[in-house]
Design an enzyme around this catalytic site. Structure first.
Site, PDB file in Angstrom:
ATOM      1  N   SER A 225       0.840  -1.204   0.000  1.00  0.00           N
ATOM      2  CA  SER A 225       0.000   0.000   0.000  1.00  0.00           C
ATOM      3  C   SER A 225       0.868   1.245   0.000  1.00  0.00           C
ATOM      4  O   SER A 225       1.994   1.234   0.504  1.00  0.00           O
ATOM      5  CB  SER A 225      -0.887   0.019   1.246  1.00  0.00           C
ATOM      6  N   ASP A 226       0.354   2.321  -0.600  1.00  0.00           N
ATOM      7  CA  ASP A 226       0.938   3.619  -0.311  1.00  0.00           C
ATOM      8  C   ASP A 226       0.748   3.848   1.181  1.00  0.00           C
ATOM      9  O   ASP A 226      -0.105   3.236   1.825  1.00  0.00           O
ATOM     10  CB  ASP A 226       0.264   4.715  -1.139  1.00  0.00           C
ATOM     11  N   TRP A 227       1.548   4.744   1.739  1.00  0.00           N
ATOM     12  CA  TRP A 227       1.628   4.885   3.188  1.00  0.00           C
ATOM     13  C   TRP A 227       0.291   5.366   3.764  1.00  0.00           C
ATOM     14  O   TRP A 227      -0.103   6.501   3.588  1.00  0.00           O
ATOM     15  CB  TRP A 227       2.766   5.825   3.530  1.00  0.00           C
TER      16      TRP A 227
END
Length: 830
Positions: A225-227
Site C-alpha cells: 500500500s501507499d503509506w
C-alpha cells in the site's frame, strides 16, 4: 530456508504481523525467523532517512538525478537504465532492499502538482521508460515499486477521491503503462494508490488487483500500500494486498486478528498474502554491500540532463559564443533542480549556470529580478519594485549594446508539488510582473525555463529562443551551460503536449475538484489524443523539440501492404526494447518499417524518431493517431543511417469492452514516421485484417464528436459511455459519516469536527513555523492535506495510533450526532 518452510515456522500471530510494516520503512523479522529489508523513497535518487531523521526533507546525501518529467524528454531507454543502475548502487551501499519507484501515472492534466514524478501523457512512452528503469535496477538485485497503481492523476483529495473511468480509458490509457512494465519487467513490488477506482479504494479493489493485475497480466510480486492507504485492512488482504505500510502501531494486525476470529478471513488467505512478502524479503535481504561511485553518478546525472533538455524555439540566438551577456532571474542563481515532497533528494548541487558560464569565458552582469521562492511573502512591495527596476535597467542596457539577455523563469515549489495542484497554467505572478516590463525595452531575450509540468508562455513571440531544462537534477547548471554554448546539441523532445492555457484541457470540467467523484469524462482523449483528434491548437506538440543541426528523412519501406492483426490480444506481452513496442521477438506476425535518416547540418546530434499509426475514420471513440514506436538515433554531421522499427498487432489495438479483450479493427491504417506529432516526414498506408469491430451504441455519443451547448464530454454522455450505474459518491450527511470519510468531510457537516480539524491544521502550521517553514512549503502542504483529506482511519495508520482509535470513533459518532455513543466510546473505548 524455502518460502514454505519459513511460512510453516511462523505462528498465526507472526503471519498477521508480517503483513504490516515495522516503523516507517522496514518489514517484520518475526523475532529472527526471517530477515528484514528496508525500503526508501527514490524515483530520481535515494531518499533514505537515517536514525532520527523524520522530516520529509531530511535524508542521507545522495545523487539527485533529473526527475521523471525531465528524463522522459530524452526518450532514451539506455539513459534511464544508467540512472536506475546508479540509484541501485547507492541503495546497495546503504543496505536498502527496495527503492519506491518509478512513478508512472498518466498525466491526465498538466496541472497535477506531482506530475514532475511521472513520465508522460502517453502510455507507450511511460510504460517503456518504466520497463527500462525496473529492468536495470532489478538486474542489480535491488527491488522496485512502480507507482501509484492506479488512476492517481491529481493531488487534490488524492487520499479519498474516486477516479471514475470508463473501461476503454481504464485499459487503453491508465492501466496500460503498468501492464507494459508488469508483462516485460516483472517489478518486485507495486505500490497501490490511495484513491478509489470506480467506487472502491485501490487496496480493496479485487477487479484491479486480482482479476487484472495478477490473473490477467501475471504479476508475481508483492502489492504494497501507499503509506496509510490500506483502510479496512481485512478487506484489502482478501482482495489481494500483501503488505500495508507503514507500521500502524498494532491497529491493522489487531483488525486482522479480529476478522480471523469472526471467520471473515481464512488462514489460507493470510498465508497467500504472506508468501509474496517472504519471497520479496528473501530475494533482497542478503545483498552484498558495495561502495557507490558518486562522482560517476554525478556525471551520469549531467549526461541525462544534457540529453533531456528541450530546445523549444531558436531564431539563431543559440548557441552562444563567449561574450558579454546579461542574466536576469533569480532561478539562474538558485536553480530549481527537483520537486518538493516525498521524492526530495538531499543532494549536493553542482555549480549554477552563472558560475559555469563565467568559467567558459563569459562576462556576465546579473540581477535576480524577482524574489527567491521562499522569500516571496516576506519581500515588501518596495523591495520587489527595486528588484524589477534594476532588471529592466540592465535589459535596457543590453538592448542599447545589442547584448543577449538570458531570462531564467519557471514554476517553483510554491506553485507545484506533492500534495496540491495548480489551478491555472500561469507562471508565478512575481515573475510575470517583471518579465512583462523587461520586454518593453526590446532586448534580445533567450528564456531558460524550469518546471515539472507545462506552463503558459504569453510572451512567446517576444523571445528569440527558449531552452526548457524541466527539473534537471544536481548537474543542472553544468548541463545548461553546455547546451547554451553548443558543447552539447539539444536533443530532448516533449513527452507531453504544451497547451496554450488551462482552458484548452480536455479534463477541465472535472479535474481537480473538491468533491469525491472525479469523472474522467474525456475517456481515451488524454493529451495529444484530444488535441490532435479535435484539432485544438497547442503551443508545442507532443514529441516536439529542436536541434542545432537538421535531419532529413527518406526511403521509407514497409514490409507489407497487408497485415494480419488477428493475434492482437495474444501479442500483448511483446513490449519493450529500444523502440517501445518495437520489441516483437515473440510475435507471430511482424511489420518491419525502415527508412534512412541523415544529419544534414554541421553539428553532430541526436534525433528522436517517432512512429505514429493513423487510425481509420470511424463513428465511434478512437484517437486520430497514436504513438506506436520510437527510437533515438545519434548521427555525426553528414552521416546517414538506415533505421528499423518493428510493429506487431498491438500497433492497431483498442480494448473491446464486450469481449474483454484487445482487438485490432480491420481497415486502412497509415504508418507515419515523424519528428513530432504534427511534423510527419514519411508515411505509407497499409490494410489491416483484424476484427470487424461493432462499437456499442453507447460509444456513439454527441458530445464526443462535437461540442454540445459549448461543452465537450458532458455528464449525460459520460454516464451512457460508462455503461454501469455511476458510483454513489455523494457527500456524507449526519448518520452516514464513517471512519472511511475524511475530517474535511466531517467538518462540512459538524462544528465539532471543524473545530478539531482547525486545531490539527493550526498545530501543523505552528510546528513548522518553528522550523522556519511557512504554509506554502511542500512539506507543510503534504502534512495538512494528509490530515485534512485522508480517511480518518488512514490518520490512525499514519500516526501509528497516536491519533487514538477510540477518539476517532467518538468523533465519527459526534458527526453523526450520536452523542451518547460518543461518550461511551471515550469512557469505555467501545
Amino acid at each position: 530456508m524455502t518460502v514454505n518452510e519459513i511460512l510453516k515456522s511462523l505462528t498465526l500471530k507472526e503471519k498477521i504481523r508480517l503483513l504490516n510494516g515495522v516503523g516507517g520503512w522496514y518489514t517484520f523479522d518475526a523475532a529472527g525467523k526471517l530477515p528484514k529489508i528496508m525500503m526508501t523513497d527514490g524515483p530520481h535518487g535515494l531518499r533514505k532517512q537515517g536514525a532520527g531523521q523524520v522530516d520529509i526533507n531530511d535524508s542521507i546525501p545522495s545523487t539527485c538525478f533529473p526527475t521523471a518529467s525531465c528524463v522522459a524528454n530524452s526518450w532514451d531507454l539506455d539513459l534511464i537504465k544508467e540512472m536506475a543502475g546508479e540509484i541501485a548502487d547507492q541503495a546497495l551501499q546503504e543496505e536498502v532492499g527496495i527503492v519506491l519507484g518509478c512513478g508512472m501515472n498518466i498525466k491526465r492534466s498538466p496541472m497535477c502538482g506531482r506530475n514532475f514524478e511521472y513520465f508522460s501523457e502517453d502510455p507507450l512512452l511511460a510504460g517503456s521508460l518504466a520497463t527500462a528503469y525496473v529492468d536495470a535496477m532489478q538486474k542489480k538485485n535491488v527491488g522496485t515499486s512502480i507507482k501509484h497503481f492506479a488512476c492517481n492523476n491529481q493531488e487534490t483529495r488524492r487520499q479519498s477521491s474516486d477516479s471514475i473511468v470508463d473501461e476503454r480509458a481504464l485499459r487503453e490509457i491508465y492501466l496500460r503503462p503498468f501492464e507494459i512494465a508488469v508483462r516485460n519487467a516483472q517489478p518486485s513490488t507495486i505500490m497501490a494508490s490511495y484513491n478509489k477506482i470506480n467506487g472502491k479504494y485501490t487496496c480493496q479493489n479485487k477487479k484491479i488487483i486480482k482479476d487484472i493485475l495478477r490473473d490477467e497480466w501475471g504479476f508475481k510480486g508483492a502489492l504494497i500500500s501507499d503509506w496509510g492507504a490500506a483502510v479496512d485492512f481485512p478487506t484489502c488482504i482478501k482482495a489481494g494486498l500483501n503488505l500495508a505500510m507503514p507500521d500502524s502501531g498494532g491497529y491493522q494486525p489487531g483488525q486482522l486478528e479480529k476478522a480471523f476470529k469472526r471467520g471473515e478471513i481464512t488462514e489460507e488467505e493470510i498465508n497467500r498474502a504472506c508468501e509474496k512478502v517472504i519471497e520479496v524479503v528473501l530475494r533482497f535481504a542478503n545483498n552484498q554491500k558495495i561502495k557507490a561511485d558518486y562522482n560517476k553518478a554525478h556525471l551520469t546525472a549531467k549526461k541525462i540532463a544534457e540529453n533531456s533538455a528541450v530546445l523549444l524555439k531558436n531564431d539563431g540566438a543559440l548557441p552562444l559564443k563567449p561574450q558579454k551577456i546579461i542574466i536576469l532571474g533569480q532561478m539562474a542563481e538558485d536553480m530549481r533542480i527537483q520537486g518538493g515532497g516525498s521524492s526530495h533528494i538531499n543532494a549536493t548541487p553542482g555549480p549554477n549556470v552563472i558560475e559555469c558560464l563565467k568559467h567558459k569565458g563569459f562576462e556576465i552582469e546579473y540581477e535576480p529580478a524577482y524574489p527567491a521562492d521562499d522569500k516571496v511573502e516576506s519581500t515588501s512591495d518596495q523591495e520587489r519594485k527595486a528588484l524589477a527596476e534594476k532588471a529592466v535597467a540592465l535589459a535596457k542596457k543590453a538592448a542599447e549594446e545589442n547584448t543577449p539577455v538570458l531570462l531564467f523563469c519557471g514554476l517553483t515549489n510554491r506553485t507545484e508539488g506533492e500534495g496540491f495542484d495548480r489551478h491555472d497554467m500561469a507562471l508565478p505572478a512575481e515573475q510575470l510582473k517583471v518579465i512583462n516590463k523587461i520586454f518593453t525595452v526590446k532586448a534580445k531575450v533567450i528564456a531558460v525555463t524550469f518546471g515539472g509540468s507545462p506552463f503558459a508562455l504569453p510572451f512567446y513571440d517576444d523571445l528569440n529562443a527558449i531552452l526548457h531544462m524541466a527539473l534537471a537534477g544536481e548537474a543542472c547548471g553544468e548541463a545548461c551551460a553546455a547546451l547554451l554554448t553548443g558543447e552539447v546539441n539539444p536533443s530532448g523532445k516533449l513527452s507531453e503536449s504544451f497547451p496554450f492555457s488551462e482552458k484548452d484541457l480536455p479534463s477541465r470540467a472535472t479535474w481537480g475538484k473538491e468533491e469525491s467523484a472525479i469523472e474522467y469524462r474525456e475517456s481515451i482523449f488524454t493529451g495529444y489524443r484530444y488535441y490532435d483528434t479535435f484539432k485544438v491548437p497547442v503551443r508545442f506538440d507532443f514529441g516536439f523539440g529542436l536541434s542545432y543541426t537538421s535531419f532529413e528523412y527518406s526511403k521509407l519501406k514497409v514490409s507489407a501492404s497487408d497485415f494480419d492483426a488477428a493475434d492482437a490480444n495474444e501479442a500483448l506481452g511483446n513490449v519493450g526494447g529500444k523502440s517501445g513496442y518495437g520489441d516483437t521477438a515473440n510475435a507471430t506476425n511482424k511489420l518491419t518499417v525502415t527508412f534512412t535518416l541523415k544529419n544534414t547540418g554541421k553539428l553532430a546530434g541526436s534525433e528522436v524518431v517517432q512512429l505514429y499509426v493513423k487510425n481509420p475514420q470511424c463513428d465511434y471513440l478512437r484517437a486520430n493517431k497514436e504513438l506506436r514506436a520510437f527510437t533515438k538515433v545519434f548521427l555525426q554531421a553528414g552521416e546517414e543511417k538506415e533505421v528499423t522499427l518493428e510493429l506487431d498487432a498491438k500497433a492497431f489495438i483498442l480494448f473491446d469492452v464486450e469481449s474483454g479483450k484487445y482487438i485490432a479493427p480491420s481497415g486502412t491504417y497509415e504508418i507515419q514516421i515523424a519528428a513530432s506529432l504534427s511534423d510527419v516526414k514519411l508515411s505509407e498506408k497499409i490494410t489491416v485484417k483484424g476484427m470487424d469491430y461493432k462499437a456499442n451504441d453507447k460509444e456513439r455519443l454527441p458530445s464526443y464528436f462535437e461540442a454540445v451547448d459549448g461543452e465537450m464530454f458532458n455528464h449525460k454522455d459520460f454516464a451512457s459511455l460508462y455503461k454501469e450505474p455511476l458510483p454513489d459518491d455523494s457527500a456524507p450527511v449526519p448518520g452516514t459519516f464513517t471512519i472511511y470519510n475524511s475530517l474535511a468531510e466531517g467538518a462540512a457537516i459538524s462544528k465539532v469536527c471543524k473545530k478539531q480539524l482547525d486545531k490539527i491544521v493550526n498545530g501543523i502550521i505552528e510546528d513548522n513555523k518553528k522550523m522556519g517553514r511557512n504554509e506554502n512549503d511542500p512539506a507543510v502542504k503534504i502534512a495538512v492535506c494528509g490530515m485534512t483529506e485522508n480517511p480518518i482511519e488512514s490518520i490512525i495508520l499514519l500516526t501509528a495510533c497516536k491519533f487514538k482509535p477510540k477518539f476517532a470513533r467518538a468523533l465519527v459518532h459526534l458527526v453523526n450526532r450520536r452523542f451518547l455513543a460518543a461518550c461511551r466510546e471515550l469512557i469505555f473505548g467501545r
